[in-house]
Design a protein around this motif. Structure first.
Motif, PDB file in Angstrom:
ATOM      1  N   PRO A 225      12.250  -3.948  -3.817  1.00 23.63           N
ATOM      2  CA  PRO A 225      10.991  -4.713  -3.789  1.00 23.63           C
ATOM      3  C   PRO A 225      10.854  -5.575  -2.539  1.00 23.63           C
ATOM      4  CG  PRO A 225      12.510  -5.602  -5.421  1.00 23.63           C
ATOM      5  CD  PRO A 225      13.098  -4.310  -4.969  1.00 23.63           C
ATOM      6  N   HIS A 226      11.960  -6.042  -1.983  1.00 23.04           N
ATOM      7  CA  HIS A 226      11.914  -6.839  -0.751  1.00 23.04           C
ATOM      8  C   HIS A 226      11.249  -6.044   0.375  1.00 23.04           C
ATOM      9  CE1 HIS A 226      14.403  -9.298   2.433  1.00 23.04           C
ATOM     10  NE2 HIS A 226      13.110  -9.476   2.528  1.00 23.04           N
ATOM     11  N   ARG A 227      11.655  -4.803   0.511  1.00 21.61           N
ATOM     12  CA  ARG A 227      11.062  -3.941   1.539  1.00 21.61           C
ATOM     13  C   ARG A 227       9.572  -3.735   1.295  1.00 21.61           C
ATOM     14  NH1 ARG A 227      12.719   2.417   2.228  1.00 21.61           N
ATOM     15  NH2 ARG A 227      11.176   2.969   3.814  1.00 21.61           N
ATOM     16  N   ALA A 228       9.182  -3.604   0.026  1.00 22.11           N
ATOM     17  CA  ALA A 228       7.763  -3.411  -0.291  1.00 22.11           C
ATOM     18  C   ALA A 228       6.939  -4.630   0.109  1.00 22.11           C
ATOM     19  CB  ALA A 228       7.598  -3.132  -1.787  1.00 22.11           C
TER      20      ALA A 228
ATOM     21  N   HIS B 243      -2.792   8.972  -2.438  1.00 28.63           N
ATOM     22  CA  HIS B 243      -1.364   9.078  -2.690  1.00 28.63           C
ATOM     23  C   HIS B 243      -0.626   8.427  -1.528  1.00 28.63           C
ATOM     24  CE1 HIS B 243       2.584  11.176  -2.844  1.00 28.63           C
ATOM     25  NE2 HIS B 243       2.401  11.038  -4.143  1.00 28.63           N
ATOM     26  N   GLY B 244       0.367   7.594  -1.831  1.00 28.15           N
ATOM     27  CA  GLY B 244       1.073   6.918  -0.757  1.00 28.15           C
ATOM     28  C   GLY B 244       2.375   6.300  -1.216  1.00 28.15           C
ATOM     29  N   ASP B 245       3.259   6.066  -0.257  1.00 25.70           N
ATOM     30  CA  ASP B 245       4.564   5.468  -0.495  1.00 25.70           C
ATOM     31  C   ASP B 245       4.463   3.972  -0.251  1.00 25.70           C
ATOM     32  OD1 ASP B 245       7.194   4.651  -0.553  1.00 25.70           O
ATOM     33  OD2 ASP B 245       7.918   6.151   0.863  1.00 25.70           O
ATOM     34  N   VAL B 246       4.791   3.164  -1.241  1.00 22.39           N
ATOM     35  CA  VAL B 246       4.663   1.712  -1.103  1.00 22.39           C
ATOM     36  C   VAL B 246       5.632   1.160  -0.072  1.00 22.39           C
ATOM     37  CG1 VAL B 246       3.882   1.506  -3.481  1.00 22.39           C
ATOM     38  CG2 VAL B 246       6.300   1.197  -2.961  1.00 22.39           C
TER      39      VAL B 246
ATOM     40  N   ALA C 214     -12.258  -1.012   0.300  1.00 20.88           N
ATOM     41  CA  ALA C 214     -10.966  -1.141  -0.367  1.00 20.88           C
ATOM     42  C   ALA C 214     -10.285   0.209  -0.479  1.00 20.88           C
ATOM     43  CB  ALA C 214     -11.120  -1.753  -1.751  1.00 20.88           C
ATOM     44  N   ILE C 215      -8.948   0.163  -0.452  1.00 18.87           N
ATOM     45  CA  ILE C 215      -8.118   1.345  -0.642  1.00 18.87           C
ATOM     46  C   ILE C 215      -7.042   0.997  -1.656  1.00 18.87           C
ATOM     47  CG2 ILE C 215      -6.473   2.946   0.426  1.00 18.87           C
ATOM     48  CD1 ILE C 215      -7.943   2.582   3.059  1.00 18.87           C
ATOM     49  N   GLY C 216      -6.805   1.903  -2.594  1.00 23.22           N
ATOM     50  CA  GLY C 216      -5.683   1.781  -3.513  1.00 23.22           C
ATOM     51  C   GLY C 216      -4.720   2.920  -3.279  1.00 23.22           C
ATOM     52  N   ILE C 217      -3.412   2.638  -3.234  1.00 28.36           N
ATOM     53  CA  ILE C 217      -2.429   3.699  -3.070  1.00 28.36           C
ATOM     54  C   ILE C 217      -1.480   3.701  -4.262  1.00 28.36           C
ATOM     55  CG2 ILE C 217      -2.546   3.612  -0.555  1.00 28.36           C
ATOM     56  CD1 ILE C 217       0.233   2.256  -0.627  1.00 28.36           C
ATOM     57  N   ASP C 218      -0.991   4.889  -4.596  1.00 26.94           N
ATOM     58  CA  ASP C 218      -0.055   5.035  -5.706  1.00 26.94           C
ATOM     59  C   ASP C 218       0.729   6.319  -5.502  1.00 26.94           C
ATOM     60  OD1 ASP C 218      -0.133   3.546  -8.739  1.00 26.94           O
ATOM     61  OD2 ASP C 218       0.999   5.402  -8.565  1.00 26.94           O
ATOM     62  N   GLN C 219       1.961   6.338  -6.015  1.00 32.32           N
ATOM     63  CA  GLN C 219       2.797   7.526  -5.896  1.00 32.32           C
ATOM     64  C   GLN C 219       2.614   8.485  -7.063  1.00 32.32           C
ATOM     65  OE1 GLN C 219       6.428   5.069  -5.314  1.00 32.32           O
ATOM     66  NE2 GLN C 219       6.820   6.343  -3.531  1.00 32.32           N
TER      67      GLN C 219
END
Length: 342
Positions: free
Chosen positions: A242-245, A214-217, A182-187
């Motif tokens: 949010p649509h793009r996400a 660290h990552g861009d959703v 598993a990987i979790g990403i957050d800004q």
């Protein structure tokens, strides 16, 4: 059945062996085998200067023994996957005597660094506890939400999970018994520190099967079609797009993979926008299901969790769960069945 061997060119193998064949670099590999570390962590553990550690890491990265993941002004390092590196790092470390005094001291110092991270995370929680408690009182209990999420996802094990906007890492903990990796990403770097501490405390972050980055959703720097379950838990209402996400999350799914979205139903609590950075005041079923269809997925479950009893006052929030599936595997299976002779 014997595991497949990933062959590498002679020059690449020699470069890797040269990179690993130095005491400090071998110690770094042993430390990274237990989880991600930053340059600052390694300088603390090994007692060497930042430029010296950075030079060692550069050589290990160039030899494809270690991967580097930038995180703002920092970067975290991780032992390379065995299938990419040929597995020789694991072979070298397997022969290393864990009772060696230097190796044992490195491990003890790594534990001290972990404890320091946990203390910093606890202080961060204390500084922000009032705001989080206020939000928790606004909706159905977290225990009820998590029980519903387990029911919706089901008990079946799967290969890989991606948690977008991982926050405290709770979704990685919740499904920890179901996935292989598993990987979790957050800004937010402070939240990533919290997530790392929580996962280590829960026993999920001490190995190589779980990591946070660290990552861009909106632009996830991971290979597409790599995950069996992608989760977006209480994230969409913070986003301008949010649509793009949702489209980006769908891009991460393997054929037949599932997307799990958790967010608020429409509400009128304007203070969440002014005081808690909410960009959207909830989402109705049709809006999110439209995004799901637009991303090429099929809705499977839409479920509302409304406050019950004394919780059910007008100012309380309803939590909605959406589960969608990538239909590509289903279409392929249907075509195969149609083509098969009766």
């Amino acid at each position: 059945m014997q595991e497949p061997v990933h062959r590498v060119a002679l020059d690449a193998l020699v470069a890797a062996l040269k990179a690993a064949g130095e005491p400090t670099r071998l110690r770094i590999l042993a430390l990274l085998a237990e989880g991600d570390l930053s340059v600052k962590d390694l300088t603390t553990i090994l007692g060497q200067s930042q430029p010296r550690i950075s030079r060692h890491l550069k050589l290990l990265v160039e030899a494809d023994l270690v991967h580097r993941f930038p995180e703002g002004a920092w970067a975290y390092y991780r032992l390379a996957d065995g299938m990419r590196s040929g597995g020789y790092a694991e072979g070298l470390l397997g022969a290393l005597d864990e009772a060696d005094p230097l190796v044992r001291r490195d491990r003890e110092r790594r534990e001290a660094v972990r404890r320091a991270h946990a203390e910093a995370a606890a202080a961060y929680f204390a500084d922000n506890a009032a705001g989080w408690s206020e939000l928790r009182r606004l909706h159905v209990s977290e225990a009820a939400v998590e029980q519903a999420l387990r029911e919706v996802v089901g008990p079946g094990r799967f290969g890989a999970m991606l948690d977008i906007g991982t926050g405290t890492g709770r979704m990685l903990e919740l499904f920890g018994d179901l996935y292989a990796q598993a990987i979790g990403i957050d800004q937010s770097q402070p939240m990533l520190a919290v997530a790392r501490a929580n996962l280590e405390a829960a026993g999920e972050g001490g190995g190589r099967d779980v990591q946070v980055r660290h990552g861009d959703v909106h632009a996830i720097a991971l290979p597409p079609a790599s995950f069996d379950l992608v989760t977006i838990h209480q994230v969409l209402h913070f986003l301008d797009d949010p649509h793009r996400a949702v489209r980006e999350a769908a891009r991460m799914l393997r054929p037949g993979g599932r997307l799990l979205i958790v967010d608020f139903a429409p509400h009128g609590l304007e203070f969440l926008r002014s005081h808690h950075a909410h960009r959207r005041l909830g989402f109705d079923h049709a809006t999110v299901e439209g995004w799901i269809h637009d991303a090429g997925l099929e809705p499977v479950v839409t479920r509302d969790l409304a406050p019950q009893g004394d919780e059910g006052r007008d100012e309380k929030l309803t939590v909605t769960i959406w589960l969608a599936r990538d239909p590509r595997l289903l279409v392929a299976a249907g075509s195969e069945a149609a083509a098969r002779p009766a």
